[in-house]
Scaffold this active site. Structure first.
Site, PDB file in Angstrom:
ATOM      1  N   PHE A   1      25.941  -0.282 -54.477  1.00  0.00           N
ATOM      2  CA  PHE A   1      26.731  -1.186 -53.534  1.00  0.00           C
ATOM      3  C   PHE A   1      26.917  -0.382 -52.372  1.00  0.00           C
ATOM      4  O   PHE A   1      27.328   0.523 -52.361  1.00  0.00           O
ATOM      5  CB  PHE A   1      28.149  -1.383 -54.474  1.00  0.00           C
ATOM      6  N   THR A   2      26.716  -1.256 -51.147  1.00  0.00           N
ATOM      7  CA  THR A   2      26.735  -0.636 -49.985  1.00  0.00           C
ATOM      8  C   THR A   2      27.915  -0.494 -49.327  1.00  0.00           C
ATOM      9  O   THR A   2      28.048  -0.225 -47.919  1.00  0.00           O
ATOM     10  CB  THR A   2      25.542  -1.190 -49.146  1.00  0.00           C
ATOM     11  N   CYS A   3      28.921  -1.092 -49.854  1.00  0.00           N
ATOM     12  CA  CYS A   3      30.243  -0.986 -49.049  1.00  0.00           C
ATOM     13  C   CYS A   3      30.805   0.428 -48.779  1.00  0.00           C
ATOM     14  O   CYS A   3      31.099   1.239 -49.552  1.00  0.00           O
ATOM     15  CB  CYS A   3      31.271  -1.543 -49.830  1.00  0.00           C
ATOM     16  N   THR A   4      30.786   0.828 -47.363  1.00  0.00           N
ATOM     17  CA  THR A   4      31.042   2.243 -46.782  1.00  0.00           C
ATOM     18  C   THR A   4      32.422   2.387 -47.001  1.00  0.00           C
ATOM     19  O   THR A   4      32.802   3.492 -47.018  1.00  0.00           O
ATOM     20  CB  THR A   4      30.345   2.483 -45.435  1.00  0.00           C
ATOM     21  N   SER A   5      33.212   1.342 -47.031  1.00  0.00           N
ATOM     22  CA  SER A   5      34.853   1.508 -47.217  1.00  0.00           C
ATOM     23  C   SER A   5      35.018   2.181 -48.539  1.00  0.00           C
ATOM     24  O   SER A   5      35.808   3.262 -48.565  1.00  0.00           O
ATOM     25  CB  SER A   5      35.333   0.336 -47.221  1.00  0.00           C
TER      26      SER A   5
END
Length: 782
Positions: free
Chosen positions: A751-755
């Site tokens: 999952f690429t959510c940098t948050s």
């Protein structure tokens, strides 16, 4: 052989002894080579004077009538006292014939006298107001002779039993005192004569140089029972000594250094006690009298015994002076109330807690009448000095810290004079501390200033809302101060209820958030949101926060949270996500601005931005990156093609093959002063920088929920990769490192959510190297 009491003339005994020696020599010189060799229970020096001899002792017992002069408990000792004369040539009778009855009487009296002198520690002091007779023998109330001894009270020393010459210099007096004190320390019981240092001269003597260190230690050895009456201590140093049961009557202690000197159970009447200005810690007086003693205006009198003053005139001092009475003590006042005199006599906040105000107030409450009278005399003097407001201004705080409290508030004269002073003091506090934090309240502030501020707000209720910043701080410190009294806390809580009822405040407390959730305060827990600050610009805006949050925001630490509050508009909670804390504090709640900026300057993340985005080449972009650090969420997004291309152009030279270039890495080490740091320290810094760039790429700042700038993700991952190379030990595990790396690039289905990545990395850094994180991560993101 018997003699009557009338045969003894005590005042002539020393002469009788001389005549006796002459008589013995005359009676024995013609072939009678006898000498006295032993005198029982007498001093060795006396034995030496009469020493001779062979055998055939002749004993003369002391007459019973002389024994009867003394108390029964002493008879056994006196019965043992015999005078033995050995080996007088010729027969015993011949010896007796050569010694007349008169000489025998003289011998009895002389040896009795010598015995008494050496047995003084065995007798009780029984003097009942009678003046001592010559030689230490006195007559009591029942006309029975008694003997002075080592337990003589210091206030009534008896005369010396033997005539001794007085020391001729301060050094000699010091030597004599040292000898006496050391004998006392060794357990020897000193006679009154041993402890008699009346008329002594100790000028310029530093007592720490003549006494063992144990006399200067806390709870150390004590100088006890000495008589220093009419002595000179000018320019001496008696610091850290403890004088107990000593007499200093009529002594001069001018310019004496007496830092932390203790006087207990002592007589210090009629003393000139103007100690040196170099005295750092005030001397203390415990159960000590100071009748007609002249005291400096910076003394602590908490243990003094006051008595009724007599009609004595004020003491005369060089240069003249004004004086006021404090009970039976004289306090020195200035000749004129100059600017220096006002500061020196009244400003204890500027003079290590010392002033004439604190001196008077240091007396116990049982002397309230004397304290009020002295303060009234002081106020009369100030009023007579016609001081201007500008002259009084620097000491307003000191004045109200004492005079605005009981028992002085009972005096109409003091209240009338102090009223305008207190009003000006309060106005200055409102002007100074509404927009900046109050100094951290110490015991003095909690007990003396906070109650005055409460009283001033009570008198000026409008100031509660016009100066909400100061008012909330005062209530906060009253409710949390460990040295505040219960009475202060109760008054603070009552005043806050009045504040909450004000029309400008009440709309903000009925929203289910305030206090105990029903619109009233809950002072049982510091987590309750009891405090409500009004905006300094917009009456419709307020901030609601808890006791703990308010305390930490006023006195922040690197890990202080700056968003742990409710922002209210018209009583409704609004989001702070799009609001810059620095702008909110600058515009609405300036009381937090200075503390926030001070913490922000310690965050050094901006230095990396200046390396990557120099203001000369990328001025606009630099400003966008810096501005984004001042808010939790940014409305500026950098995901359009032009922005993505521009960022790629800027970051590509820094990341050849996706890793930090050696030159750029050295720039980072230099900017953060890490060139000589350990690999672990370097790794921790790079890890925290990676966390910040992960935040840049997230939807909170320059990205969105579906896209983010690739250059920022790649740079964040490169910083993390370098940290792993330097010190894998700072990571939770190799698996976690791989997971974070995959999320940056969207590899292996991650999952690429940098948050999520930024939050996860930030939590890890805060747990394991929080100081490094706090030195880098922008406050608004913390």
């Amino acid at each position: 052989m018997k003699i009557s009491s009338g045969a003894i003339n005590f005042s002539t005994i020393p002469n009788q002894v001389k005549k006796l020696i002459t008589s013995i020599r005359e009676h024995t010189k013609n072939g009678l080579a006898s000498k006295i060799t032993s005198v029982k229970n007498t001093h060795t020096s006396l034995n030496e004077k009469f020493k001779t001899g062979k055998d055939s002792p002749i004993e003369f017992a002391l007459p019973q009538k002389i024994k009867d002069f003394f108390q029964p408990k002493d008879k056994n000792t006196l019965n043992k006292t015999l005078i033995t004369v050995k080996n007088i040539k010729d027969t015993n009778n011949a010896g007796k014939k050569n010694i007349s009855a008169e000489d025998v009487s003289k011998m009895n009296a002389a040896f009795m006298r010598k015995h008494i002198a050496n047995q003084t520690c065995d007798y009780n002091y029984r003097m009942t107001g009678a003046a001592p007779l010559p030689g230490g023998v006195s007559v009591s109330a029942n006309n029975r002779p008694t003997v002075s001894e080592g337990r003589t009270p210091p206030v009534s020393p008896s005369l010396s039993l033997q005539a001794t010459s007085s020391p001729s210099s301060p050094a000699d007096w010091a030597k004599k005192l040292t000898d006496a004190v050391l004998r006392q320390k060794a357990g020897e019981t000193l006679t009154a004569a041993d402890r008699d240092f009346s008329n002594a001269d100790f000028r310029n003597i530093t007592f720490s140089k003549i006494l063992p260190p144990s006399f200067m230690e806390r709870d150390g050895d004590i100088i006890k029972g000495f008589n220093f009456s009419n002595s000179k201590f000018t320019y001496s140093d008696i610091s850290h000594l403890h004088f107990d049961e000593c007499r200093f009557t009529y002594s001069t202690l001018s310019d004496v250094v007496c830092s932390n000197t203790k006087f207990s159970n002592s007589d210090m009447n009629e003393v000139v006690l103007q100690y040196s200005i170099t005295t750092q810690q005030q001397p203390s007086f415990i159960d000590t009298t100071l009748k007609n003693t002249l005291i400096r205006h910076k003394a602590n009198l908490s243990g003094v015994i006051l008595n009724e003053p007599d009609n004595s005139s004020p003491p005369s001092v060089s240069g003249g002076g004004n004086f006021i009475r404090l009970g039976d003590i004289w306090l020195q006042m200035p000749l004129l109330w100059t600017e220096n005199a006002v500061d020196g006599f009244l400003n204890h906040e500027h003079n290590n807690g010392k002033s004439i105000l604190m001196t008077i107030d240091s007396l116990p409450d049982k002397y309230s009448q004397e304290k009020v009278q002295a303060m009234e005399d002081l106020v009369k003097s100030l009023r007579g000095g016609r001081l201007t407001e500008a002259c009084i201004r620097p000491v307003e705080s000191s004045l109200v810290s004492v005079l605005a409290h009981p028992p002085y508030t009972q005096s109409a004269l003091i209240r009338e004079w102090l009223g305008p002073v207190q009003e000006r003091f309060f106005a200055h506090q409102c002007q100074t501390y509404n927009d900046v934090p109050l100094p951290t309240p110490d015991t003095y502030y909690q007990q003396r200033i906070l109650p005055v501020l409460l009283d001033s707000f009570d008198r000026n209720s409008a100031a509660m809302t016009t100066h909400s910043g100061l008012f909330n701080q005062v209530i906060l410190h009253c409710m949390t101060g460990v040295d505040c009294t219960d009475g202060t806390r109760q008054k603070a809580a009552a005043l806050y209820e009045q504040y909450l009822a004000h029309p400008a405040v009440s709309p903000h407390i009925h929203n289910g958030l305030f206090g105990n959730y029903d619109g009233s305060s809950d002072w049982t827990t510091r987590a309750a949101d009891n405090f409500l600050l009004l905006s300094s610009q917009d009456s419709d805006t307020a901030m609601m926060l808890s006791t703990d949050t308010l305390l930490t925001m006023l006195n922040p630490t690197p890990d202080t949270a700056w968003d742990n509050f409710y922002l209210l508009r018209a009583g409704e909670n609004v989001s702070t996500a799009q609001i810059s804390p620095v702008e909110l504090f600058r515009h609405d709640f300036p009381v937090f601005l200075a503390a926030f900026n001070q913490q922000a300057t310690q965050r050094r993340f901006g230095e990396l931005i200046d390396i990557i985005l120099s203001t000369e080449e990328h001025g606009e972009l630099n400003q966008q990156f810096i501005a984004a650090t001042n808010q939790k969420h940014s409305t500026v997004k950098l995901i359009d093609d032009a922005s993505v291309s521009r960022l790629a152009t800027i970051f590509a030279p820094l990341l050849p093959e996706g890793k930090l270039s050696p030159a750029h890495y050295q720039h980072i080490l230099s900017a953060y002063h890490l060139t000589d740091a350990t690999p672990q320290k370097q790794a921790e810094t790079l890890f925290c920088l990676s966390t910040a760039f992960a935040r840049y790429s997230s939807s909170a700042i320059f990205g969105t929920e579906h896209d983010s700038p690739p250059a920022l993700r790649g740079y964040a991952e490169a910083l993390m990769q370098k940290a792993w190379e330097l010190s894998p030990a700072i990571f939770p595990s190799s698996e976690q490192f791989t997971d974070w790396s995959d999320r940056f690039h969207g590899l292996h289905g991650a999952f690429t959510c940098t948050s999520v990545v930024a939050d996860s990395m930030q939590r890890h850094a805060r747990k394991y190297f929080p100081s490094v994180l706090s030195s880098i991560l922008p406050l608004s993101w913390a």
